[in-house]
Design a protein around this motif. Structure first.
Motif, PDB file in Angstrom:
ATOM      1  N   GLN A 204      -9.993  14.141  12.240  1.00  0.00           N
ATOM      2  CA  GLN A 204     -10.632  15.414  12.535  1.00  0.00           C
ATOM      3  C   GLN A 204     -10.017  15.981  13.797  1.00  0.00           C
ATOM      4  N   MET A 205      -9.468  17.169  13.689  1.00  0.00           N
ATOM      5  CA  MET A 205      -8.767  17.797  14.803  1.00  0.00           C
ATOM      6  C   MET A 205      -9.488  19.072  15.198  1.00  0.00           C
ATOM      7  N   ASN A 206     -10.018  19.099  16.389  1.00  0.00           N
ATOM      8  CA  ASN A 206     -10.734  20.263  16.913  1.00  0.00           C
ATOM      9  C   ASN A 206     -10.003  20.844  18.113  1.00  0.00           C
ATOM     10  N   SER A 207     -10.361  22.061  18.453  1.00  0.00           N
ATOM     11  CA  SER A 207      -9.764  22.735  19.620  1.00  0.00           C
ATOM     12  C   SER A 207      -8.237  22.650  19.576  1.00  0.00           C
ATOM     13  N   LEU A 208      -7.682  22.975  18.443  1.00  0.00           N
ATOM     14  CA  LEU A 208      -6.246  22.825  18.248  1.00  0.00           C
ATOM     15  C   LEU A 208      -5.458  23.771  19.144  1.00  0.00           C
ATOM     16  N   LYS A 209      -4.300  23.287  19.574  1.00  0.00           N
ATOM     17  CA  LYS A 209      -3.411  24.032  20.456  1.00  0.00           C
ATOM     18  C   LYS A 209      -2.055  24.206  19.765  1.00  0.00           C
ATOM     19  N   PRO A 210      -1.298  25.215  20.156  1.00  0.00           N
ATOM     20  CA  PRO A 210       0.040  25.380  19.564  1.00  0.00           C
ATOM     21  C   PRO A 210       0.906  24.136  19.698  1.00  0.00           C
TER      22      PRO A 210
ATOM     23  N   GLY B  29       3.858  12.624   5.076  1.00  0.00           N
ATOM     24  CA  GLY B  29       3.486  13.584   6.094  1.00  0.00           C
ATOM     25  C   GLY B  29       2.870  14.852   5.553  1.00  0.00           C
ATOM     26  N   THR B  30       2.129  15.529   6.429  1.00  0.00           N
ATOM     27  CA  THR B  30       1.543  16.822   6.125  1.00  0.00           C
ATOM     28  C   THR B  30       1.742  17.711   7.341  1.00  0.00           C
ATOM     29  N   LEU B  31       2.130  18.962   7.101  1.00  0.00           N
ATOM     30  CA  LEU B  31       2.485  19.867   8.189  1.00  0.00           C
ATOM     31  C   LEU B  31       1.247  20.579   8.719  1.00  0.00           C
ATOM     32  N   VAL B  32       1.104  20.547  10.031  1.00  0.00           N
ATOM     33  CA  VAL B  32       0.059  21.293  10.727  1.00  0.00           C
ATOM     34  C   VAL B  32       0.737  22.318  11.629  1.00  0.00           C
ATOM     35  N   THR B  33       0.375  23.572  11.453  1.00  0.00           N
ATOM     36  CA  THR B  33       0.925  24.649  12.274  1.00  0.00           C
ATOM     37  C   THR B  33      -0.214  25.366  12.970  1.00  0.00           C
ATOM     38  N   VAL B  34      -0.150  25.417  14.295  1.00  0.00           N
ATOM     39  CA  VAL B  34      -1.192  26.073  15.079  1.00  0.00           C
ATOM     40  C   VAL B  34      -0.583  27.312  15.725  1.00  0.00           C
ATOM     41  N   SER B  35      -1.104  28.465  15.372  1.00  0.00           N
ATOM     42  CA  SER B  35      -0.586  29.722  15.904  1.00  0.00           C
ATOM     43  C   SER B  35      -1.358  30.130  17.157  1.00  0.00           C
ATOM     44  N   SER B  36      -0.654  30.798  18.058  1.00  0.00           N
ATOM     45  CA  SER B  36      -1.287  31.218  19.322  1.00  0.00           C
ATOM     46  C   SER B  36      -1.892  32.601  19.209  1.00  0.00           C
TER      47      SER B  36
ATOM     48  N   VAL C 156       0.834  -1.198   0.000  1.00  0.00           N
ATOM     49  CA  VAL C 156       0.000   0.000   0.000  1.00  0.00           C
ATOM     50  C   VAL C 156       0.869   1.248   0.000  1.00  0.00           C
ATOM     51  N   GLN C 157       0.399   2.267  -0.714  1.00  0.00           N
ATOM     52  CA  GLN C 157       1.020   3.591  -0.674  1.00  0.00           C
ATOM     53  C   GLN C 157       0.047   4.548   0.004  1.00  0.00           C
ATOM     54  N   LEU C 158       0.576   5.421   0.838  1.00  0.00           N
ATOM     55  CA  LEU C 158      -0.252   6.336   1.619  1.00  0.00           C
ATOM     56  C   LEU C 158       0.127   7.782   1.309  1.00  0.00           C
ATOM     57  N   VAL C 159      -0.878   8.623   1.171  1.00  0.00           N
ATOM     58  CA  VAL C 159      -0.655  10.045   0.931  1.00  0.00           C
ATOM     59  C   VAL C 159      -1.523  10.847   1.890  1.00  0.00           C
ATOM     60  N   GLU C 160      -0.878  11.710   2.684  1.00  0.00           N
ATOM     61  CA  GLU C 160      -1.595  12.575   3.606  1.00  0.00           C
ATOM     62  C   GLU C 160      -1.897  13.921   2.935  1.00  0.00           C
ATOM     63  N   SER C 161      -2.990  14.529   3.361  1.00  0.00           N
ATOM     64  CA  SER C 161      -3.346  15.868   2.891  1.00  0.00           C
ATOM     65  C   SER C 161      -4.182  16.548   3.958  1.00  0.00           C
ATOM     66  N   GLY C 162      -4.350  17.866   3.793  1.00  0.00           N
ATOM     67  CA  GLY C 162      -5.237  18.604   4.686  1.00  0.00           C
ATOM     68  C   GLY C 162      -4.523  19.447   5.730  1.00  0.00           C
ATOM     69  N   GLY C 163      -3.206  19.368   5.781  1.00  0.00           N
ATOM     70  CA  GLY C 163      -2.489  20.190   6.738  1.00  0.00           C
ATOM     71  C   GLY C 163      -2.509  21.657   6.344  1.00  0.00           C
ATOM     72  N   GLY C 164      -2.061  22.503   7.269  1.00  0.00           N
ATOM     73  CA  GLY C 164      -2.032  23.927   6.994  1.00  0.00           C
ATOM     74  C   GLY C 164      -1.834  24.719   8.259  1.00  0.00           C
ATOM     75  N   LEU C 165      -2.067  26.012   8.145  1.00  0.00           N
ATOM     76  CA  LEU C 165      -1.929  26.940   9.267  1.00  0.00           C
ATOM     77  C   LEU C 165      -3.303  27.261   9.819  1.00  0.00           C
ATOM     78  N   VAL C 166      -3.442  27.153  11.129  1.00  0.00           N
ATOM     79  CA  VAL C 166      -4.725  27.437  11.774  1.00  0.00           C
ATOM     80  C   VAL C 166      -4.462  28.116  13.108  1.00  0.00           C
ATOM     81  N   GLN C 167      -5.383  28.938  13.541  1.00  0.00           N
ATOM     82  CA  GLN C 167      -5.246  29.589  14.842  1.00  0.00           C
ATOM     83  C   GLN C 167      -5.640  28.628  15.966  1.00  0.00           C
ATOM     84  N   ALA C 168      -5.098  28.864  17.129  1.00  0.00           N
ATOM     85  CA  ALA C 168      -5.466  28.065  18.298  1.00  0.00           C
ATOM     86  C   ALA C 168      -6.984  28.092  18.488  1.00  0.00           C
ATOM     87  N   GLY C 169      -7.538  26.935  18.794  1.00  0.00           N
ATOM     88  CA  GLY C 169      -8.977  26.803  18.933  1.00  0.00           C
ATOM     89  C   GLY C 169      -9.685  26.384  17.658  1.00  0.00           C
TER      90      GLY C 169
END
Length: 123
Positions: A82-88, A116-123, A2-15
């Motif tokens: 699904q990631m909710n209430s994200l924190k830095p 991998g996909t990068l998730v960045t949570v800003s404070s 199997v080959q796996l590809v992640e998507s959906g990462g990005g920059l989001v504010q805390a919460g």
């Protein structure tokens, strides 16, 4: 294999929220246990969540329990986080991984990995 590809990462504010996808090719995802791991700079790759073959059983790390939800759509050959209430401190590269048969939470138990996909949570 199997080959796996992640998507959906990005920059989001805390919460805020993001939904990551892990799409499989080469083999049907329904024959694999799928887990999400994450890795921050200078740190080890940590377990986040895992779903069984059918999706009936799921398990989460204490740090994300109650905020993240793993699910799978075998018809679309995709597993979601699904990631909710994200924190830095959730900032990391998120990886999905696959193995046969049984749930595991150690990265060494997984044979197949996405890039991998990068998730960045800003404070």
């Amino acid at each position: 294999q199997v080959q796996l590809v992640e998507s959906g990462g990005g920059l989001v504010q805390a919460g805020g929220s993001l939904r990551l996808s892990c799409t499989a090719s080469g083999r049907t995802v329904s024959t694999y246990v799928i887990a999400w791991f994450r890795q921050s700079p200078g740190k080890e790759r940590d377990f986040v969540a895992v779903t069984s073959l059918s999706g009936d059983s799921t398990y989460y790390s204490d740090s994300v329990k109650g905020r993240f939800t793993i699910s799978r759509d075998n018809a679309k050959n995709t597993v979601y986080l699904q990631m909710n209430s994200l924190k830095p401190e959730d900032t990391a590269v998120y990886y999905c991984a696959a193995r046969r048969r049984f749930i595991a939470t150690s990265s060494s138990e997984y044979n197949y990995w996405g890039k991998g996909t990068l998730v960045t949570v800003s404070s």
